[in-house]
Structure formats: C-alpha cells, structure tokens
Design a protein around this motif. Structure first.
Motif, PDB file in Angstrom:
ATOM      1  N   TYR A 125       0.798  -1.221   0.000  1.00 31.23           N
ATOM      2  CA  TYR A 125       0.000   0.000   0.000  1.00 31.23           C
ATOM      3  C   TYR A 125       0.831   1.272   0.000  1.00 31.23           C
ATOM      4  CZ  TYR A 125      -3.193  -3.661   1.477  1.00 31.23           C
ATOM      5  OH  TYR A 125      -3.900  -4.837   1.557  1.00 31.23           O
ATOM      6  N   GLY A 126       2.142   1.132  -0.056  1.00 30.43           N
ATOM      7  CA  GLY A 126       3.000   2.309  -0.106  1.00 30.43           C
ATOM      8  C   GLY A 126       3.090   3.043   1.213  1.00 30.43           C
ATOM      9  N   CYS A 127       3.526   4.273   1.166  1.00 31.55           N
ATOM     10  CA  CYS A 127       3.644   5.101   2.361  1.00 31.55           C
ATOM     11  C   CYS A 127       2.386   5.951   2.487  1.00 31.55           C
ATOM     12  CB  CYS A 127       4.872   5.999   2.257  1.00 31.55           C
ATOM     13  SG  CYS A 127       4.982   7.225   3.573  1.00 31.55           S
ATOM     14  N   PRO A 128       1.690   5.850   3.606  1.00 29.14           N
ATOM     15  CA  PRO A 128       0.418   6.564   3.734  1.00 29.14           C
ATOM     16  C   PRO A 128       0.537   8.064   3.506  1.00 29.14           C
ATOM     17  CG  PRO A 128       1.130   5.667   5.857  1.00 29.14           C
ATOM     18  CD  PRO A 128       2.011   5.080   4.819  1.00 29.14           C
ATOM     19  N   ALA A 129       1.625   8.657   4.005  1.00 32.17           N
ATOM     20  CA  ALA A 129       1.789  10.095   3.814  1.00 32.17           C
ATOM     21  C   ALA A 129       1.933  10.416   2.329  1.00 32.17           C
ATOM     22  CB  ALA A 129       3.009  10.588   4.588  1.00 32.17           C
ATOM     23  N   SER A 130       2.725   9.597   1.660  1.00 30.53           N
ATOM     24  CA  SER A 130       2.933   9.793   0.234  1.00 30.53           C
ATOM     25  C   SER A 130       1.635   9.587  -0.546  1.00 30.53           C
ATOM     26  CB  SER A 130       4.006   8.829  -0.249  1.00 30.53           C
ATOM     27  OG  SER A 130       4.064   8.792  -1.648  1.00 30.53           O
TER      28      SER A 130
END
Lengths: 196, 196
Positions: A102-107
């Motif tokens: 899911y990647g980086c939430p902030a990104s």
DNA sequence: CATAAAAGATACCGTTTAGTATTTTTGCAA
DNA sequence: TTGCAAAAATACTAAACGGTATCTTTTATG
C-alpha cells in the motif's frame, strides 16, 4: 465523555486502514461506517464533513505515528550514517505500520489530495518539513563530530535521501514486493558511506 | 475511418490532461466529454468503459511519450554519468510534458490505480521495467568503457536513481515548486560522480 | 431517580456517477 | 440519388455518493 472519545478514535483508525488500502476518494463514508459498525449519525456527530475526518486522520493518527517512527529514531543515534541507514532499514523492512503493497500513507495522501485540497497539503507539508529538519540537524551534528565530510551539504543530502525513500516505496507498491527494498538499501549504504 | 480516429485521439489527449491534473477517479466521464466537446454517445462508441479508456491513455499517450523522454535520451550518450544527469535535468527542469504541480503522470497513475486495478498495474510495471532495463544497460556499458567503477552494481544504482526521481517529483508536487529540484540535482551529480 | 445534554440510530434528500437504449446524422459505395 | 453502415447525438437509468433532519437511547449530574 469517554465513550465518545473511544468511538471517535475507532472511526479514525478503521477509516485510516481503509483509506491506506483503497485511497481516500474511493473510500466512502458508507464503507467506513460499515466496517466500524458505527452509524452515519454517529459519524456526523463527530465530524462535520468527510474532509474534516481526513484531516483528523492526518493529525491524530498519521502525525504521532510518523513522528515516532520517522523522527525519533534519528534523535537517538550519534553517527548519522548509521542513524539514517537504520531508520530506512526499519521503515522498509521491519515497521509493521507500513505495508509494502500500500506504499507510504503520507505519500499516498499527498499524491491523491495535493492537486485540489490545500488543507491536506498544508498538513502533509508540515510533516515532511519536520522530517527534513530533524534529518538535516542529524547530519550537521555528524559533520561536527567527524562522522561526515565537512563539504557535504546537509540539506541536499536530506532531500536526496527522502526522495529515494518516497520513490522506493512507490516501487514496492508497484511490484507488490519487498524484494526491491534490499538492493535499494545496499545502494543507500554505499551512498551514505561516500559522505564520510 | 479518419474522422473517427481523430475524435478518439482528442478524447484520449484531453482526458489525459484532465486526469493528469485532477486524478483518474475524480475525473468523470461527464468532465471529459464536456472539455472535449464530444458527446457521451461518441465516447462510448470508442470505449467500452472508462477503464478501457484509461488503459488506452497509458498505451497510446503515456507510453510513447515516456519512451521518447525517459528512454531514448539514455541511448544517445556515451558517458552514463552525463547521460543520467542530463536525463534528470531535462525531465525535471526542461520537459514541457511534465508539470511540477501535478507530479509524474506514471507515478500518479501508480499511486491511484495500483491498489485495485491489476491491468493498470501491469501496463505501468512494463513501463518502469523498460526504463530500468535501458538505464542498467547504459551503466553496464559505462563500466566497460571506463566511465564507471567496476565494483558498481548497475541494477542497484538504477533502482536508487529511479527511486530518487519518483520521490523528488512527489516533493515538487507537494511544495508546488521546482525549487526542490535544484538541490536534488546537485546531490544527484555528486552521487553519480562517486561512481567513477 | 428525574432530567438535560451528549451520543448514536434511521430514514431520507439532492446530486453525481458510470453506463445504456434509442435516435439521428454523416460519409461513401453502388 | 439512394442505401446502409459507421459515427455521433440525445435522453435516459440505476446505483452510489456526501450530507441532513429527525428521532431514540445513554450518560452524567442535581
């Protein structure tokens, strides 16, 4: 007063999980209240709009979590090369809050919200500014203590390292595998060593 | 047979512009047909679904454009250090197709579509694989020609460089300014020089 | 234990969405 | 000029969306 705070938090947490996986726009309020088993009335009792909840997720969930896993680790170690490498190794390989697929939430938030919502933009910008500040300070301290060459530009290095992190998370998401993290970490290490 | 091909292309181009700016999910078909001044009947004559159009954008618009601006420039130059640096400089500072405030279209698509649409995922994965392949080959050639140290791992460097690119585009989008590109490029140069 | 306020449940509204069904226009071969 | 299919325009549907209004239940406090 306590029960209310509890439901508010569960809404935020469950909503965050959904949004982290599916994205903000594709996660409907009906989705959120379905998985939290909270009704729409309760939801709108706690948050005026969906976007208000989105901002609350950033401030009340994302911010404290990211501060403890992105910022505090940098402040403990002496040698910035070790500090940065270990931070990245932890973030990519060990951290249980951040999932490859899911990647980086902030990104993710940045990518999705930035073009059209200034409030989200500001909230996220503040987060990265804090990270930048602490990492730059760590490097500067390392220069004084002889861990890093004097001619190294701390801000430049910070930006370079952070960009690499954001990018590799994107890669991990795309390939849905932590495999790409290993060569990235290796090259990061040799890059960091070139700053000695 | 020719008029039809024209409307198809204008739909794709205008739709791409909208999606690049607003994102795929927030761009409705009504938005698209409004700005293209094409009717819904015409739209659905050319594309079965919205997603089919999305894939057509990747294959017919994004792919050829990215190949000419991401891949071909690498194949012309001899020295991989110059080749990679000039490529990045062009992509970030000069390329008119890629706008700071909207990030990298391939990266945007990845972020938005990856969690739930496998077809988009594959199409985008192929693009990055091609880029990886060509950049790695460029570095390997540079090793043979003495431009790069023999102990450098070409694939690692490729991944590291590409990650940095994706990440810095994210930064540019977040801060909505090309300013961040300059220190990034400076540090990229000194990193690349450390591979000599 | 009565009562008001806090918290939550339910039904619904107006709008937008992707997609369809039907009709009309266009371009071109016979 | 007519015939006919390709292309495009128009009018619509069903579902989903964010958000609101209204009603009911809990909870804290005198």
């Amino acid at each position: 007063m306590k029960k209310a705070e509890t439901t508010r938090l569960t809404i935020l947490q469950k909503a965050f999980e959904l949004i982290y996986v599916k994205g903000y726009l594709t996660t409907s309020i009906d989705d959120i209240i379905a998985t939290t088993e909270v009704t729409k009335g309760a939801f709108y009792y706690h948050f005026k709009t969906k976007d208000e909840m989105g901002l609350a997720i950033i401030n009340d969930i994302l911010k404290p979590t990211l501060i403890s896993s992105f910022i505090q680790p940098l402040q403990n170690e002496q040698n910035p090369i070790d500090a940065i490498y270990n931070l990245m190794d932890n973030l990519l390989m060990k951290n249980e809050f951040l999932k490859v697929e899911y990647g980086c939430p902030a990104s993710n938030f940045t990518q999705e919200m930035t073009p059209w919502n200034a409030d989200f933009n500001n909230a996220l910008n503040e987060l990265t500014k804090q990270w930048t500040k602490v990492m730059t300070a760590t490097i500067e301290k390392g220069k004084k203590n002889g861990f890093i060459r004097e001619d190294v530009n701390a801000k430049q290095v910070t930006l370079f390292v952070m960009s690499g992190y954001w990018g590799i998370r994107n890669f991990g998401k795309l390939e849905n595998s932590k495999k790409v993290y290993l060569p990235y970490l290796k090259e990061l290490k040799s890059y960091l060593n070139s700053l000695k």
